[in-house]
Design a protein around this motif. Structure first.
Motif, PDB file in Angstrom:
ATOM      1  N   LEU A 162       0.203  12.213  12.335  1.00  0.00           N
ATOM      2  CA  LEU A 162      -0.082  11.994  10.917  1.00  0.00           C
ATOM      3  C   LEU A 162      -1.579  11.908  10.692  1.00  0.00           C
ATOM      4  O   LEU A 162      -2.104  12.380   9.696  1.00  0.00           O
ATOM      5  N   LYS A 163      -2.294  11.326  11.647  1.00  0.00           N
ATOM      6  CA  LYS A 163      -3.728  11.131  11.480  1.00  0.00           C
ATOM      7  C   LYS A 163      -4.504  12.436  11.384  1.00  0.00           C
ATOM      8  O   LYS A 163      -5.592  12.487  10.830  1.00  0.00           O
ATOM      9  N   SER A 213       3.814   4.381  10.739  1.00  0.00           N
ATOM     10  CA  SER A 213       2.501   4.802  11.202  1.00  0.00           C
ATOM     11  C   SER A 213       1.440   3.759  10.838  1.00  0.00           C
ATOM     12  O   SER A 213       0.547   3.451  11.635  1.00  0.00           O
ATOM     13  N   ALA A 214       1.570   3.151   9.652  1.00  0.00           N
ATOM     14  CA  ALA A 214       0.618   2.111   9.251  1.00  0.00           C
ATOM     15  C   ALA A 214       0.781   0.862  10.108  1.00  0.00           C
ATOM     16  O   ALA A 214      -0.200   0.204  10.467  1.00  0.00           O
ATOM     17  N   ASP A 238       0.830  -1.217   0.000  1.00  0.00           N
ATOM     18  CA  ASP A 238       0.000   0.000   0.000  1.00  0.00           C
ATOM     19  C   ASP A 238       0.856   1.256   0.000  1.00  0.00           C
ATOM     20  O   ASP A 238       0.669   2.156  -0.806  1.00  0.00           O
ATOM     21  N   VAL A 239       1.783   1.307   0.933  1.00  0.00           N
ATOM     22  CA  VAL A 239       2.542   2.541   1.126  1.00  0.00           C
ATOM     23  C   VAL A 239       3.450   2.822  -0.073  1.00  0.00           C
ATOM     24  O   VAL A 239       3.547   3.952  -0.540  1.00  0.00           O
ATOM     25  N   ASN A 281       5.641  17.294   4.140  1.00  0.00           N
ATOM     26  CA  ASN A 281       5.510  16.289   3.071  1.00  0.00           C
ATOM     27  C   ASN A 281       4.148  15.602   3.061  1.00  0.00           C
ATOM     28  O   ASN A 281       3.503  15.490   2.028  1.00  0.00           O
ATOM     29  N   GLU A 282       3.724  15.148   4.246  1.00  0.00           N
ATOM     30  CA  GLU A 282       2.437  14.467   4.294  1.00  0.00           C
ATOM     31  C   GLU A 282       1.293  15.442   4.020  1.00  0.00           C
ATOM     32  O   GLU A 282       0.278  15.083   3.424  1.00  0.00           O
ATOM     33  N   GLY A 332       2.997   1.637  -3.027  1.00  0.00           N
ATOM     34  CA  GLY A 332       2.202   1.641  -4.254  1.00  0.00           C
ATOM     35  C   GLY A 332       2.641   0.579  -5.244  1.00  0.00           C
ATOM     36  O   GLY A 332       2.609   0.790  -6.448  1.00  0.00           O
ATOM     37  N   LEU A 352      10.980   9.219   3.952  1.00  0.00           N
ATOM     38  CA  LEU A 352       9.575   9.651   3.901  1.00  0.00           C
ATOM     39  C   LEU A 352       8.632   8.454   3.986  1.00  0.00           C
ATOM     40  O   LEU A 352       7.649   8.471   4.722  1.00  0.00           O
ATOM     41  N   ASP A 355      -0.895   1.436  13.425  1.00  0.00           N
ATOM     42  CA  ASP A 355      -2.353   1.307  13.313  1.00  0.00           C
ATOM     43  C   ASP A 355      -2.777  -0.143  13.133  1.00  0.00           C
ATOM     44  O   ASP A 355      -3.718  -0.616  13.766  1.00  0.00           O
ATOM     45  N   TYR A 384       6.950  16.649  12.499  1.00  0.00           N
ATOM     46  CA  TYR A 384       5.564  16.893  12.107  1.00  0.00           C
ATOM     47  C   TYR A 384       4.873  17.566  13.275  1.00  0.00           C
ATOM     48  O   TYR A 384       4.911  17.067  14.404  1.00  0.00           O
ATOM     49  N   GLU A 387      -6.799   6.820   8.396  1.00  0.00           N
ATOM     50  CA  GLU A 387      -5.784   5.757   8.312  1.00  0.00           C
ATOM     51  C   GLU A 387      -5.639   5.231   6.889  1.00  0.00           C
ATOM     52  O   GLU A 387      -4.524   4.993   6.417  1.00  0.00           O
ATOM     53  N   LEU A 392      -3.878   7.694   4.609  1.00  0.00           N
ATOM     54  CA  LEU A 392      -2.435   7.728   4.813  1.00  0.00           C
ATOM     55  C   LEU A 392      -1.768   6.513   4.187  1.00  0.00           C
ATOM     56  O   LEU A 392      -0.765   6.607   3.503  1.00  0.00           O
ATOM     57  N   ARG A 393      -2.361   5.362   4.437  1.00  0.00           N
ATOM     58  CA  ARG A 393      -1.712   4.123   4.015  1.00  0.00           C
ATOM     59  C   ARG A 393      -1.810   3.895   2.505  1.00  0.00           C
ATOM     60  O   ARG A 393      -0.869   3.452   1.874  1.00  0.00           O
ATOM     61  N   LYS A 394      -2.968   4.190   1.935  1.00  0.00           N
ATOM     62  CA  LYS A 394      -3.167   3.867   0.517  1.00  0.00           C
ATOM     63  C   LYS A 394      -3.096   5.109  -0.363  1.00  0.00           C
ATOM     64  O   LYS A 394      -3.710   5.164  -1.427  1.00  0.00           O
ATOM     65  N   LYS A 395      -2.354   6.106   0.061  1.00  0.00           N
ATOM     66  CA  LYS A 395      -2.403   7.373  -0.674  1.00  0.00           C
ATOM     67  C   LYS A 395      -1.958   7.247  -2.129  1.00  0.00           C
ATOM     68  O   LYS A 395      -2.488   7.917  -3.001  1.00  0.00           O
ATOM     69  N   ARG A 396      -0.995   6.376  -2.407  1.00  0.00           N
ATOM     70  CA  ARG A 396      -0.524   6.253  -3.797  1.00  0.00           C
ATOM     71  C   ARG A 396      -1.606   5.720  -4.717  1.00  0.00           C
ATOM     72  O   ARG A 396      -1.862   6.253  -5.790  1.00  0.00           O
TER      73      ARG A 396
END
Lengths: 80, 564
Positions: B197-198, A47-48, A16-17, B37-38, A19, A40, A51, B193, B4, B7-11
């Motif tokens: 992040l959340k 963080s993932a 996921d991160v 960046n985020e 991609g 980065l 969670d 940051y 969440e 953040l995790r699946k942003k791409r």
């Protein structure tokens, strides 16, 4: 929690991160061997992981999470 | 979407969003007081979701002040469309009075420099509360805890007195998600940051709401179902609907009061309900109710399909379906409208509270510019309905136009109207020849420049005033005039007002000794209506421009009396 289960869930996070849905990781995988696993991406990965496994790694642990082996070790130690 | 997942699946999310058609490209500069960046990644996703494809510039870490105040060739070359100043309570390094004045001075210097250099909208974070109270409760009176409020008052005063300056209310966001979730020491100590992040997806969505409002992507009409949406229960079955009086009814009353405020701010309301009209009217005159029949521009209480009713309302108001939000408690109705009218934004009102939250989250009605006309919008549209009735009863369209007794006024831009003109420029999508979007500062600059000819037009008739409804901006180049912008509100289509604007433009051009006028048509998905406008006035096509000699332009007759 078993290593295999952690590895599978961590692999999903990496996919996921970063991609890359076909990425395969093993215990030998480390930051210097994976394209895109830079500082980065590291933040997003940590963080993932926090969670996903409902853990709050300490600063030392976060800094140590530079290889899959270490990640699994930290997750295993933190998950009750 | 959940923070969440964002953040995790942003791409993946970003790649999917990039496949949409018709994205508008914008350049956004983030000047940060911490790592951004985020923030940039999440802002990109939030803007893509709103149809805007951003290119993002990020300042070096915590260099917001230096990059704004000192020479910055990199930012100059980037030429931002919007600057976002991302400071937070982490940038407050002391709580003495002396430091307060210093910080205020720095911020002001940043804003002034950016304004003078880049002439673009500036978005400034306000300051959120600290995580700690230090010496307890009384700290909010005049101690450390009072500091963010003090800087914020200063920011708000500046915002109220400035054009093109907007506050991103992160203080609200921090309160909403809770300070314990907002702050994350690890993220600060390891990566600088300022927040967890959340928290960042919330911040990004909030800024994106401001940006999409600035680019005219707001909705204009809220169409509501009645039974179990605007009150509890089915009025045809049991007239004692839930509205006020008990706990369940209170929630619906709160929704009434929320929607009434939207209406007062200029949102048009409609009803689309499977009901008899007399039942709808009965519900809207419930003694406890706040929303009344007169608050709605159109009420469709009948047994037709809802998508059909919404289309009728869109035709009546002459507003595109993309400016509509539809809310209904029924999943089936929502699905029907989604399938049949994909341009309409659909919200399932599972409860009154959920409906309010969905409206807030989406930022459908996020307001960045308010003008005196906004609060009168419902009346204006209601007058329009009366005009349509008259039209339906007139034998001939010209007879109808004559019977409206229209009076128009066309004058160059004056400072009283820069705000309304800017608003019209940024929200007009249909009668808009070049789709040029301008800030209030741009409008002012053109109004005051000698080489520009500007015209603003008002139209009134026997049913009331329509307000400022059209504008032209043209640049004079020796003896020819190039129309840079020509817009007209869809409220007054087919009234011949464009002919009056053209005739005034031609008259003024002649006075200035202009011999030739040219203009462009920049096609978009929404402005097909003006595709042949220049052609119809006798302009000829020359490459991407339409050109005509001033004395050869044919100005059609109109039935509007020009008020001098």
């Amino acid at each position: 929690m078993g290593k295999a289960e952690i590895l599978e869930r961590v692999q999903d996070i990496f996919r996921d991160v970063l991609g890359d849905s076909s990425l395969t990781i093993t215990e030998d995988t480390s930051a210097d061997k994976v394209e895109g696993w830079d500082s980065l991406a590291q933040i997003s990965i940590v963080s993932a992981i926090a969670d996903e496994f409902q853990i709050s790694p300490s600063i030392d642990e976060i800094l140590a999470m530079k290889s899959v082996e270490k990640i699994i070790e930290i997750v295993q130690a933190s998950v009750k | 979407m959940d923070a969440e997942i964002l953040l995790r699946k942003k791409r993946q999310i970003k790649n999917e969003l990039l496949e949409q058609r018709g994205l508008v490209e914008k350049k956004i500069a983030i000047l940060g007081g911490s790592t951004t960046n985020e923030v940039a990644d999440q802002l990109e996703i939030a803007l893509l979701s709103a149809g805007i494809k951003p290119t993002i510039y990020q300042s070096a870490y915590n260099q917001y002040f230096q990059e704004a105040v000192l020479d910055n060739p990199e930012l100059d070359a980037f030429a931002p469309d919007i600057i976002f100043i991302y400071t937070t309570a982490r940038n407050i390094t002391s709580a003495d009075a002396g430091y307060l004045e210093e910080l205020k001075g720095q911020l002001k210097q940043v804003w002034k420099n950016l304004k003078n250099k880049y002439h673009c909208p500036i978005i400034q974070n306000n300051f959120e509360r600290f995580l700690y109270q230090y010496c307890g409760n009384q700290s909010i009176v005049n101690g450390e805890a009072a500091f963010p409020d003090k800087v914020n008052s200063f920011i708000y005063e500046y915002a109220a007195a400035s054009d093109n300056f907007y506050v991103n209310d992160i203080d609200f966001l921090a309160a909403k998600i809770g300070l314990d979730n907002w702050y994350d020491d690890t993220a600060w100590h390891l990566y600088r940051y300022a927040t967890s992040l959340k928290a960042i997806p919330y911040i990004a969505k909030s800024v994106a709401r401001i940006i999409k409002s600035l680019y005219g992507k707001n909705k204009k009409v809220l169409v509501l179902d009645l039974d179990d949406t605007l009150w509890g229960g089915v009025i045809a079955e049991d007239p004692s609907i839930k509205l006020g009086s008990d706990a369940e009814g209170e929630a619906f009353l709160e929704l009434h009061s929320y929607i009434k405020k939207l209406k007062e701010r200029g949102v048009l309301l409609g009803i689309c309900s499977k009901n008899e009209m007399r039942n709808a009217e009965k519900g809207l005159s419930h003694p406890e109710g706040i929303l009344r029949k007169e608050d709605f521009v159109s009420i469709k209480a009948n047994w037709d399909d809802k998508d059909q009713n919404i289309k009728v309302i869109s035709d009546e108001l002459n507003l595109p379906l993309s400016s509509f939000v539809f809310a209904d408690d029924s999943a089936a109705m929502c699905e029907l409208v989604k399938q049949s009218l994909p341009e309409v934004s659909v919200v399932q009102a599972t409860s009154p509270k959920d409906l309010i939250l969905a409206i807030e989250e989406a930022g459908f009605f996020e307001e960045t510019v308010t003008t005196a006309e906004d609060s009168k919008r419902t009346e204006m549209y209601q007058a329009n309905m009366k005009r349509q009735e008259l039209e339906a009863h007139s034998l001939d369209y010209n007879d109808y136009l004559k019977s409206l007794e229209m009076v128009g006024r066309v004058i160059p831009f004056t400072s009283d109207y820069y705000d309304r003109i800017t608003q019209l420029i940024n929200k007009t999508n249909q009668f808009n020849l070049t789709v040029l979007r301008l800030s209030e500062a741009d409008v002012k600059a053109r109004a005051e420049a000698d080489n520009y000819l500007t015209l603003a037009g008002w139209l009134d008739d026997k049913f009331g005033q329509n307000g400022l409804v059209s504008a032209i901006i043209a640049e004079r180049k020796e003896n020819f005039l190039e129309i840079e912008l020509w817009i007209m509100s869809c409220r007054i289509f087919k009234r011949g007002f464009e002919f009056l604007m053209l005739s005034e433009l031609v008259n003024r051009a002649k006075e200035l000794g202009i011999t030739e006028i040219c203009g462009k048509y920049v096609p978009t998905e929404k402005n097909v209506i003006v595709k042949d406008l220049y052609k119809s006035f006798g302009f000829t096509c020359n490459g991407d421009r339409w050109v005509a000699k001033v004395d050869q332009i044919c100005v059609p007759d109109n039935f509007i009396k020009l008020e001098k």
